[in-house]
Design an enzyme around this catalytic site. Structure first.
Site, PDB file in Angstrom:
ATOM      1  N   GLN A 143       0.679  -1.155   0.145  1.00 28.59           N
ATOM      2  CA  GLN A 143       0.084   0.522  -0.150  1.00 28.59           C
ATOM      3  C   GLN A 143       0.536   1.292   0.171  1.00 28.59           C
ATOM      4  O   GLN A 143       0.396   2.300   0.245  1.00 28.59           O
ATOM      5  CB  GLN A 143      -1.361  -0.116   1.131  1.00 28.59           C
ATOM      6  N   ILE A 203       3.395   1.698   2.280  1.00 30.92           N
ATOM      7  CA  ILE A 203       3.737   2.148   3.662  1.00 30.92           C
ATOM      8  C   ILE A 203       5.280   2.181   3.415  1.00 30.92           C
ATOM      9  O   ILE A 203       5.666   3.178   4.108  1.00 30.92           O
ATOM     10  CB  ILE A 203       2.971   1.317   4.242  1.00 30.92           C
ATOM     11  N   TYR A 252      13.538  -3.344  -2.378  1.00 33.04           N
ATOM     12  CA  TYR A 252      14.822  -2.330  -2.419  1.00 33.04           C
ATOM     13  C   TYR A 252      15.569  -2.570  -4.537  1.00 33.04           C
ATOM     14  O   TYR A 252      15.788  -0.958  -4.622  1.00 33.04           O
ATOM     15  CB  TYR A 252      16.072  -3.189  -1.801  1.00 33.04           C
TER      16      TYR A 252
END
Length: 156
Positions: A95, A97, A132
């Site tokens: 989402q 976050i 990442y």
């Protein structure tokens, strides 16, 4: 959903502790998570603060994620920021976050003028590795992690 990223407070430690436990379970290392809420409280807000953290909080005041970090020093790069854990509740992943937490952490790194920001990821954690890589992180497989555990240190 509206998410606020802010510096963590002493009142956030129980929620942060629960997120770290969730991470330990995910990493199949629950038995390794031995620190208590009280120890974390002391380590973050006692006379010797060892770490700081950011929390991701929704409009209802629920903590959905966190990024726990500390500063170290490199003889090659000067001050460095080390991200110990980035955790988002499983039900709240995908989402954005984690991205919000990372964005704020990078702003802290920029403000503190660190020479490097680093962290580790398990080689089997494909979702984290993909995240990442998407951010543009350099994944370096040439270093071997070394450590002495508490029991060894105490008996040395």
């Amino acid at each position: 959903m509206s998410i606020q990223i802010r510096l963590g407070t002493a009142q956030d430690i129980p929620a942060v502790h629960a997120l770290v436990r969730e991470l330990a379970i995910y990493e199949q290392a629950e038995a390794e998570h031995t620190i208590s809420i009280e120890e974390m409280q002391e380590d973050a807000f006692g006379p010797q603060a060892y770490f700081s953290f950011l929390v991701a909080e929704n409009e209802a005041g629920q903590i959905l994620g966190m990024a726990l970090y500390f500063f170290s020093y490199s003889t090659w790069k000067g001050p460095c920021l080390y991200l110990e854990d980035l955790v988002v509740k499983e039900a709240c992943r995908r989402q954005g976050i984690g991205q919000l937490l990372f964005d704020e952490l990078l702003q802290i790194a920029k403000t503190k003028k660190v020479g490097r920001m680093s962290w580790q990821v398990l080689d089997w954690n494909a979702p984290a590795i993909a995240f990442y890589k998407k951010l543009g992180a350099q994944l370096d497989e040439s270093w071997i992690n070394c450590q002495f555990r508490k029991e060894f240190i105490e008996n040395y």
